[in-house]
Design a protein around this motif. Structure first.
Motif, short mmCIF file in Angstrom:
data_model
loop_
_atom_site.label_atom_id
_atom_site.label_comp_id
_atom_site.label_asym_id
_atom_site.label_seq_id
_atom_site.Cartn_x
_atom_site.Cartn_y
_atom_site.Cartn_z
N CYS A 1 0.91 -1.16 -0.06
CA CYS A 1 0.06 -0.12 0.05
C CYS A 1 0.72 1.25 0.07
O CYS A 1 1.83 1.36 0.86
N GLN A 2 0.68 2.17 -1.00
CA GLN A 2 1.32 3.39 -1.05
C GLN A 2 0.69 4.69 -0.46
O GLN A 2 1.11 5.71 -0.56
N ALA A 3 -0.56 4.78 0.07
CA ALA A 3 -1.35 5.67 0.82
C ALA A 3 -0.73 5.97 2.14
O ALA A 3 -0.19 5.29 2.82
N GLN A 4 -0.51 7.25 2.21
CA GLN A 4 0.21 7.77 3.23
C GLN A 4 -0.52 7.64 4.71
O GLN A 4 -0.21 6.95 5.77
N SER A 5 -1.99 7.63 4.47
CA SER A 5 -2.94 7.30 5.62
C SER A 5 -3.83 6.18 5.14
O SER A 5 -4.62 6.26 4.26
N VAL A 6 -4.15 5.30 6.15
CA VAL A 6 -5.02 4.14 5.95
C VAL A 6 -6.05 4.21 7.04
O VAL A 6 -5.64 4.01 8.15
N CYS A 7 -7.28 3.85 6.80
CA CYS A 7 -8.32 3.50 7.80
C CYS A 7 -8.79 2.22 7.54
O CYS A 7 -9.35 1.94 6.62
N VAL A 8 -8.87 1.37 8.79
CA VAL A 8 -9.45 -0.04 8.65
C VAL A 8 -10.62 0.09 9.43
O VAL A 8 -10.47 0.59 10.83
N GLY A 9 -11.89 -0.21 9.05
CA GLY A 9 -12.87 -0.22 9.83
C GLY A 9 -13.87 -1.47 9.63
O GLY A 9 -13.61 -2.54 9.24
N CYS A 10 -15.09 -1.22 10.16
CA CYS A 10 -16.19 -2.45 10.35
C CYS A 10 -17.12 -2.05 9.15
O CYS A 10 -17.51 -1.02 8.67
N CYS A 11 -17.34 -3.15 8.35
CA CYS A 11 -18.49 -2.98 7.23
C CYS A 11 -19.94 -3.56 7.88
O CYS A 11 -20.89 -3.55 6.92
N SER A 12 -20.02 -4.00 9.10
CA SER A 12 -20.96 -4.49 9.60
C SER A 12 -20.88 -4.24 11.09
O SER A 12 -19.80 -4.14 11.68
N GLY A 13 -22.15 -4.22 12.14
CA GLY A 13 -22.24 -3.67 13.09
C GLY A 13 -21.56 -4.71 14.12
O GLY A 13 -20.75 -4.36 14.90
N ASP A 14 -21.67 -6.03 14.13
CA ASP A 14 -20.99 -6.94 14.99
C ASP A 14 -19.82 -7.81 14.14
O ASP A 14 -20.15 -8.66 13.71
N VAL A 15 -18.71 -7.38 14.30
CA VAL A 15 -17.44 -8.08 13.63
C VAL A 15 -16.92 -9.13 14.50
O VAL A 15 -16.66 -9.08 15.58
N SER A 16 -16.97 -10.32 13.69
CA SER A 16 -16.36 -11.42 14.56
C SER A 16 -15.51 -12.16 13.77
O SER A 16 -15.06 -13.15 14.19
N SER A 17 -15.48 -11.52 12.42
CA SER A 17 -14.43 -12.38 11.74
C SER A 17 -13.75 -11.28 10.70
O SER A 17 -14.16 -10.17 10.52
#
Length: 107
Positions: free
Chosen positions: A79-95
């Motif tokens: 990844c060449q992006a200087q700033s990266v955000c990892v988030g949730c695509c569903s309300g209850d993340v278990s995987s």
């Protein structure tokens, strides 16, 4: 190195909106939008387990390997992006499938 913000509180490596791993991997080889990507380094926090199983301190800077061929930030699986955000695509993340790279940009 990339600046990484993590919003996935259910991850074993999450601490104060940062990741305790020295590097993560983003998957979604044929992704065309954020929700088709995921953090392959995600591990669900287990009840009673200590936070930060990696035994490392959280860091704003990390290495991000990227297997998302259609992302404009991907260069030779890095990844060449200087700033990266990892988030949730569903309300209850278990995987890992409940996570997404919010920095994804389709080529």
């Amino acid at each position: 190195m990339n600046r990484l913000e993590c919003q996935v509180q259910s991850c074993q490596h999450f601490q104060n909106n940062q990741c305790c791993l020295a590097g993560i991997q983003v998957d979604g080889p044929s992704a065309r939008e954020c929700s088709q990507t995921c953090c392959a380094s995600y591990e669900e926090r287990r009840p009673g387990s200590a936070q930060n199983a990696a035994g490392q301190n959280p860091s704003v800077e990390t290495e991000i390997q990227c297997r998302v061929k259609g992302c404009s930030h991907n260069s030779n699986n890095c990844c060449q992006a200087q700033s990266v955000c990892v988030g949730c695509c569903s309300g209850d993340v278990s995987s890992k499938s409940g996570t997404e790279c919010r920095t994804f940009q389709n080529k």
